[in-house]
Design a protein around this motif. Structure first.
Motif, PDB file in Angstrom:
ATOM      1  N   ALA A 337     -12.404 -33.216 -30.348  1.00  0.00           N
ATOM      2  CA  ALA A 337     -13.536 -33.080 -32.485  1.00  0.00           C
ATOM      3  C   ALA A 337     -14.493 -32.396 -31.714  1.00  0.00           C
ATOM      4  O   ALA A 337     -14.661 -32.172 -32.789  1.00  0.00           O
ATOM      5  CB  ALA A 337     -13.650 -34.926 -32.286  1.00  0.00           C
ATOM      6  N   LEU A 338     -14.997 -32.197 -30.664  1.00  0.00           N
ATOM      7  CA  LEU A 338     -15.890 -31.252 -31.000  1.00  0.00           C
ATOM      8  C   LEU A 338     -15.505 -29.985 -30.439  1.00  0.00           C
ATOM      9  O   LEU A 338     -16.598 -28.953 -31.522  1.00  0.00           O
ATOM     10  CB  LEU A 338     -17.287 -31.741 -29.420  1.00  0.00           C
ATOM     11  CG  LEU A 338     -17.612 -30.655 -29.216  1.00  0.00           C
ATOM     12  CD1 LEU A 338     -18.992 -30.231 -30.539  1.00  0.00           C
ATOM     13  CD2 LEU A 338     -18.184 -30.727 -27.225  1.00  0.00           C
ATOM     14  N   ARG A 339     -14.191 -29.442 -30.287  1.00  0.00           N
ATOM     15  CA  ARG A 339     -13.641 -28.355 -29.764  1.00  0.00           C
ATOM     16  C   ARG A 339     -13.778 -28.151 -31.554  1.00  0.00           C
ATOM     17  O   ARG A 339     -14.048 -26.347 -32.727  1.00  0.00           O
ATOM     18  CB  ARG A 339     -12.428 -27.962 -29.437  1.00  0.00           C
ATOM     19  CG  ARG A 339     -13.605 -28.304 -27.994  1.00  0.00           C
ATOM     20  CD  ARG A 339     -11.945 -28.042 -26.992  1.00  0.00           C
ATOM     21  NE  ARG A 339     -12.520 -28.029 -25.457  1.00  0.00           N
ATOM     22  CZ  ARG A 339     -12.448 -27.005 -24.916  1.00  0.00           C
ATOM     23  NH1 ARG A 339     -12.797 -25.747 -25.464  1.00  0.00           N
ATOM     24  NH2 ARG A 339     -12.354 -26.835 -23.577  1.00  0.00           N
ATOM     25  N   ARG A 340     -12.605 -28.930 -32.430  1.00  0.00           N
ATOM     26  CA  ARG A 340     -12.607 -28.235 -33.734  1.00  0.00           C
ATOM     27  C   ARG A 340     -13.782 -28.459 -34.468  1.00  0.00           C
ATOM     28  O   ARG A 340     -13.881 -27.671 -35.493  1.00  0.00           O
ATOM     29  CB  ARG A 340     -11.949 -29.654 -34.967  1.00  0.00           C
ATOM     30  CG  ARG A 340     -10.671 -29.703 -33.494  1.00  0.00           C
ATOM     31  CD  ARG A 340      -9.034 -30.829 -34.243  1.00  0.00           C
ATOM     32  NE  ARG A 340      -8.367 -30.914 -33.255  1.00  0.00           N
ATOM     33  CZ  ARG A 340      -7.939 -31.699 -34.187  1.00  0.00           C
ATOM     34  NH1 ARG A 340      -7.516 -33.117 -34.946  1.00  0.00           N
ATOM     35  NH2 ARG A 340      -6.450 -32.340 -32.951  1.00  0.00           N
ATOM     36  N   ARG A 341     -14.852 -28.979 -34.417  1.00  0.00           N
ATOM     37  CA  ARG A 341     -16.020 -28.986 -35.544  1.00  0.00           C
ATOM     38  C   ARG A 341     -16.855 -27.525 -35.394  1.00  0.00           C
ATOM     39  O   ARG A 341     -17.770 -27.516 -36.006  1.00  0.00           O
ATOM     40  CB  ARG A 341     -16.954 -30.266 -34.614  1.00  0.00           C
ATOM     41  CG  ARG A 341     -18.270 -30.596 -35.776  1.00  0.00           C
ATOM     42  CD  ARG A 341     -19.329 -31.158 -35.711  1.00  0.00           C
ATOM     43  NE  ARG A 341     -19.974 -30.638 -33.989  1.00  0.00           N
ATOM     44  CZ  ARG A 341     -20.885 -31.820 -32.995  1.00  0.00           C
ATOM     45  NH1 ARG A 341     -20.764 -32.917 -33.410  1.00  0.00           N
ATOM     46  NH2 ARG A 341     -21.188 -31.083 -32.379  1.00  0.00           N
ATOM     47  N   VAL A 343     -15.638 -24.862 -34.105  1.00  0.00           N
ATOM     48  CA  VAL A 343     -14.459 -23.568 -35.301  1.00  0.00           C
ATOM     49  C   VAL A 343     -14.899 -23.859 -36.408  1.00  0.00           C
ATOM     50  O   VAL A 343     -14.985 -22.457 -36.837  1.00  0.00           O
ATOM     51  CB  VAL A 343     -13.172 -24.177 -34.405  1.00  0.00           C
ATOM     52  CG1 VAL A 343     -12.375 -23.197 -35.882  1.00  0.00           C
ATOM     53  CG2 VAL A 343     -12.522 -23.995 -33.506  1.00  0.00           C
ATOM     54  N   LEU A 344     -15.063 -25.115 -37.047  1.00  0.00           N
ATOM     55  CA  LEU A 344     -15.322 -24.707 -38.689  1.00  0.00           C
ATOM     56  C   LEU A 344     -17.445 -25.174 -39.034  1.00  0.00           C
ATOM     57  O   LEU A 344     -17.327 -23.635 -39.318  1.00  0.00           O
ATOM     58  CB  LEU A 344     -15.377 -26.532 -38.673  1.00  0.00           C
ATOM     59  CG  LEU A 344     -13.609 -27.065 -38.779  1.00  0.00           C
ATOM     60  CD1 LEU A 344     -13.912 -28.572 -39.378  1.00  0.00           C
ATOM     61  CD2 LEU A 344     -13.211 -26.130 -40.227  1.00  0.00           C
ATOM     62  N   GLU A 345     -17.605 -25.088 -37.725  1.00  0.00           N
ATOM     63  CA  GLU A 345     -19.307 -24.388 -37.943  1.00  0.00           C
ATOM     64  C   GLU A 345     -19.056 -23.068 -37.753  1.00  0.00           C
ATOM     65  O   GLU A 345     -20.052 -23.021 -38.471  1.00  0.00           O
ATOM     66  CB  GLU A 345     -20.086 -25.274 -36.932  1.00  0.00           C
ATOM     67  CG  GLU A 345     -20.497 -27.054 -36.891  1.00  0.00           C
ATOM     68  CD  GLU A 345     -21.117 -27.144 -35.707  1.00  0.00           C
ATOM     69  OE1 GLU A 345     -21.291 -27.145 -34.420  1.00  0.00           O
ATOM     70  OE2 GLU A 345     -21.284 -28.399 -36.033  1.00  0.00           O
ATOM     71  N   VAL A 346     -18.301 -22.615 -36.691  1.00  0.00           N
ATOM     72  CA  VAL A 346     -18.351 -21.179 -36.535  1.00  0.00           C
ATOM     73  C   VAL A 346     -17.957 -20.486 -38.131  1.00  0.00           C
ATOM     74  O   VAL A 346     -18.815 -19.039 -38.647  1.00  0.00           O
ATOM     75  CB  VAL A 346     -17.507 -20.298 -35.545  1.00  0.00           C
ATOM     76  CG1 VAL A 346     -17.782 -19.109 -35.885  1.00  0.00           C
ATOM     77  CG2 VAL A 346     -18.138 -21.265 -34.123  1.00  0.00           C
ATOM     78  N   GLU A 347     -17.092 -20.993 -39.054  1.00  0.00           N
ATOM     79  CA  GLU A 347     -16.594 -20.378 -40.408  1.00  0.00           C
ATOM     80  C   GLU A 347     -17.299 -20.941 -41.126  1.00  0.00           C
ATOM     81  O   GLU A 347     -17.344 -19.784 -42.070  1.00  0.00           O
ATOM     82  CB  GLU A 347     -14.788 -21.560 -40.089  1.00  0.00           C
ATOM     83  CG  GLU A 347     -14.176 -20.211 -40.968  1.00  0.00           C
ATOM     84  CD  GLU A 347     -13.235 -21.278 -41.721  1.00  0.00           C
ATOM     85  OE1 GLU A 347     -12.788 -21.149 -42.760  1.00  0.00           O
ATOM     86  OE2 GLU A 347     -12.527 -22.476 -41.220  1.00  0.00           O
ATOM     87  N   ARG A 348     -18.074 -21.856 -41.140  1.00  0.00           N
ATOM     88  CA  ARG A 348     -19.300 -22.117 -41.915  1.00  0.00           C
ATOM     89  C   ARG A 348     -20.088 -21.235 -42.433  1.00  0.00           C
ATOM     90  O   ARG A 348     -20.599 -20.803 -42.865  1.00  0.00           O
ATOM     91  CB  ARG A 348     -19.076 -24.000 -42.843  1.00  0.00           C
ATOM     92  CG  ARG A 348     -20.424 -23.977 -43.593  1.00  0.00           C
ATOM     93  CD  ARG A 348     -20.526 -25.196 -43.440  1.00  0.00           C
ATOM     94  NE  ARG A 348     -21.024 -25.448 -42.251  1.00  0.00           N
ATOM     95  CZ  ARG A 348     -20.569 -26.663 -41.451  1.00  0.00           C
ATOM     96  NH1 ARG A 348     -19.475 -26.758 -41.803  1.00  0.00           N
ATOM     97  NH2 ARG A 348     -21.021 -27.557 -40.065  1.00  0.00           N
ATOM     98  N   ALA A 349     -20.604 -20.542 -40.780  1.00  0.00           N
ATOM     99  CA  ALA A 349     -21.641 -20.039 -40.728  1.00  0.00           C
ATOM    100  C   ALA A 349     -21.507 -18.802 -40.772  1.00  0.00           C
ATOM    101  O   ALA A 349     -22.817 -17.753 -41.844  1.00  0.00           O
ATOM    102  CB  ALA A 349     -21.923 -19.833 -39.612  1.00  0.00           C
ATOM    103  N   LEU A 350     -20.147 -18.366 -40.687  1.00  0.00           N
ATOM    104  CA  LEU A 350     -19.950 -16.641 -41.537  1.00  0.00           C
ATOM    105  C   LEU A 350     -20.234 -17.023 -42.038  1.00  0.00           C
ATOM    106  O   LEU A 350     -20.572 -15.437 -43.134  1.00  0.00           O
ATOM    107  CB  LEU A 350     -18.785 -16.521 -39.971  1.00  0.00           C
ATOM    108  CG  LEU A 350     -18.411 -16.052 -38.874  1.00  0.00           C
ATOM    109  CD1 LEU A 350     -17.329 -16.119 -37.793  1.00  0.00           C
ATOM    110  CD2 LEU A 350     -19.691 -15.055 -38.670  1.00  0.00           C
ATOM    111  N   ALA A 351     -19.332 -17.432 -42.882  1.00  0.00           N
ATOM    112  CA  ALA A 351     -18.832 -17.711 -44.368  1.00  0.00           C
ATOM    113  C   ALA A 351     -20.899 -17.387 -45.561  1.00  0.00           C
ATOM    114  O   ALA A 351     -20.507 -17.093 -46.373  1.00  0.00           O
ATOM    115  CB  ALA A 351     -18.088 -18.370 -45.347  1.00  0.00           C
ATOM    116  N   LEU A 352     -21.120 -18.334 -45.213  1.00  0.00           N
ATOM    117  CA  LEU A 352     -22.599 -18.114 -45.751  1.00  0.00           C
ATOM    118  C   LEU A 352     -23.703 -17.501 -45.168  1.00  0.00           C
ATOM    119  O   LEU A 352     -24.728 -17.126 -46.215  1.00  0.00           O
ATOM    120  CB  LEU A 352     -23.859 -19.429 -44.883  1.00  0.00           C
ATOM    121  CG  LEU A 352     -23.045 -21.220 -45.564  1.00  0.00           C
ATOM    122  CD1 LEU A 352     -23.234 -22.459 -45.037  1.00  0.00           C
ATOM    123  CD2 LEU A 352     -22.582 -21.056 -46.806  1.00  0.00           C
TER     124      LEU A 352
END
Length: 428
Positions: A337-341, A343-352
Motif C-alpha cells: 500500500a505504501l509503494r502504491r501511495r 507512486v500516486l504522490e509523485v504523479e500528483r506532485a508532478l502534475a500540480l
C-alpha cells in the motif's frame, strides 16, 4: 576427566559469546558528529532564503537534537541485542539434624536458547535499526520541508504590501470623490460606496497583518527559535527552479530513496527474523546448560553438567507462529500500500507542479500587460486624455495583476516542496 575439561571450557565459550560486538551499521545514517558538521550554527540575522531556513532549522531546533539522540539509542539497542542473559548462580547450604558439617549444593546455569539464537537476534536488531534510522531520516527531512513551507508562507507576505498600496489608492479615490460630491459633480451614494470600499480594504489589511504575524511566528517555531523578532525577510518573493523529471524516472527515484520505503522493507525483514526466533523446537524447550556441584555432610564432592528443558505441554508455539505469520502478512500488505501511495504522490506532485508553472507564466504575462496599461494611462493622464479616477482604476488593475503573480509563485513554491517530499529528496 575429559568431561571435567569440557565443562571447564564451556563457561569461557559462553562468556566470549556474551561480549558485545559493534558491527558496522547496516544502512547509511548520519551520526551526531556528521550532522553537527553539516548543520553548523547559522545566525538568523541575515536575509533568509529557503536553504538558510533549512540550515537554521536543522542546527537549532531541539527536536532535531532529540532525533539525533535517537540514533545513539538505536546503536545501544543493537549492542544490547547481541548480549546474553546473565548466568544464574544458585547456592544452598543444609546442616543435618544429626550434626556434622554442612551439605552444600551450588549451580551455575546459562541459557542455551540465548546462545544458539544470538545470530538471529542480532539480525532482527539490525533490521530494527534500519527501520528506526529510516524513521529518524523521515523526521529530519520533514523538519526541512516544514521549514521551507513556513519560509515560503512568510515570503508571500507581499499581500500585505499590495493591500497597503491599494488602501492608498482608495484613500486618494475617496478624497477625489469627496471633492466631486462637494462640487455637486457626484452623488452622496457614490461617496458612501467609496468609503465602504476603503473600510473593507482597511479590514482586509488588518487580517493580512494578523496572518503575517502568525506566519512569522510559525516560521520561528519551525526554525527552533524562541522569538520571531530577529528574522530578516527578503522584500521580494524568491524564485527557485526544480528540474523536471519524467514520471517513470521520478517514481523510481522515490521508491529508491523515500525513507518510508526503507522503513517498511526493514519492518518486513524484522518480522521474518522474529519468526525464526519465536517458532521451532528450540523456542519451545528453551534449554539451559550449566554446572552443578554438591558436597554432602561427609565431605564427598560431586561435580557434573546440569541441563534444563521446558516441557511444551501447555504452550506448543501455535499461537506465536500464528501471530508472526499475521504480522508478516500485515507488514507485506502495508508495504505494498505504501509503494502504491508513493507512486500516486509523485504523479500528483508532478502534475500540480506543471500546472503551477503554467499559472506563473500566465500571471507574468498578465502582470506585464497590466504594467504596460498603467504606463499608457500615465501618459494619457499627463496629456489630459483621461481623468484621475481612470488612472487610479488602471493602477488598481496593475496591483491585482501583481497579487495574482504573487499567489501563483506561492503556489509554485508549495508545489516544489510537495515534489521534494514526494521524491524523498534532500531539502534545499
Amino acid at each position: 576427566m575429559n568431561a571435567m575439561r569440557w565443562m571447564t571450557g564451556l563457561p569461557l565459550c559462553v562468556l566470549s559469546a556474551c561480549m558485545p560486538v559493534r558491527e558496522a551499521p547496516p544502512i547509511d545514517a548520519p551520526t551526531r558528529g556528521e550532522a553537527s558538521a553539516e548543520t553548523a550554527m547559522v545566525a538568523p540575522d541575515e536575509p533568509l532564503t529557503a536553504a538558510r531556513a533549512v540550515q537554521i532549522a536543522l542546527s537549532r531546533h531541539p527536536e532535531v537534537q532529540a532525533a539525533l539522540a535517537r540514533l545513539d539509542v538505536i546503536e545501544a539497542e543493537r549492542v544490547q541485542a547481541g548480549l546474553l542473559r546473565n548466568p544464574m548462580l544458585t547456592l544452598m547450604a543444609m546442616k543435618p539434624e544429626s550434626g556434622g558439617g554442612f551439605a552444600v549444593e551450588a549451580g551455575w546455569m546459562q541459557s542455551l536458547f540465548d546462545l544458539l539464537t544470538r545470530s538471529r537476534r542480532v539480525a532482527r536488531a539490525d533490521a530494527e535499526a534500519r527501520r528506526d534510522r529510516a524513521e529518524v531520516a523521515m523526521r529530519l527531512l520533514e523538519f526541512g520541508y516544514a521549514a521551507q513551507s513556513a519560509f515560503y508562507a512568510v515570503a508571500a507576505d507581499g499581500r500585505r504590501r499590495l493591500l497597503q498600496s491599494e488602501l492608498a489608492l482608495d484613500e486618494e479615490a475617496l478624497s477625489l470623490q469627496a471633492r466631486w460630491t462637494q462640487r455637486g459633480l457626484s452623488s452622496q451614494a457614490a461617496l458612501l460606496e467609496r468609503q465602504v470600499m476603503r473600510d473593507e480594504r482597511a479590514h482586509r489589511l488588518h487580517e493580512a497583518e494578523s496572518d503575517a504575524a502568525r506566519a512569522r511566528s510559525l516560521l520561528a517555531e519551525r526554525l527552533g527559535l524562541a522569538s520571531a523578532q530577529s528574522l530578516v525577510l527578503a522584500e521580494v518573493f524568491p524564485r527557485s527552479d526544480v528540474s523536471m523529471l519524467a514520471a517513470a524516472e521520478a517514481q523510481s527515484q522515490a521508491l529508491a530513496q523515500r525513507p518510508e520505503i526503507a522503513a517498511s522493507a526493514a519492518e518486513v525483514d524484522r518480522i521474518a527474523h522474529e519468526r525464526r526466533i519465536e517458532t521451532g523446537r528450540l523456542r519451545a524447550v528453551e534449554p539451559e546448560l550449566g554446572l552443578r556441584i554438591e558436597r554432602d555432610a561427609d565431605g564427598m564432592l560431586m561435580l557434573g553438567p546440569d541441563l534444563r528443558l521446558a516441557l511444551p505441554w501447555f504452550d506448543r508455539g501455535q499461537a506465536r507462529a500464528a501471530r508472526v505469520d499475521a504480522l508478516g502478512r500485515e507488514a507485506a500488505a502495508r508495504d505494498e500500500a505504501l509503494r502504491r501511495r508513493v507512486v500516486l504522490e509523485v504523479e500528483r506532485a508532478l502534475a500540480l507542479l506543471v500546472h503551477a508553472a503554467q499559472a506563473v507564466d500566465a500571471a507574468e504575462r498578465h502582470r506585464a500587460r497590466a504594467v504596460q496599461a498603467e504606463a499608457l494611462s500615465e501618459r494619457l493622464y499627463r496629456s489630459g486624455g483621461i481623468d484621475r479616477m481612470a488612472l487610479i482604476a488602471t493602477r488598481r488593475s496593475a496591483i491585482d495583476a501583481e497579487r495574482q503573480l504573487l499567489e501563483a509563485r506561492a503556489a509554485w513554491a508549495g508545489a516544489q516542496v510537495d515534489l521534494q517530499r514526494a521524491l524523498g529528496s534532500s531539502v534545499r
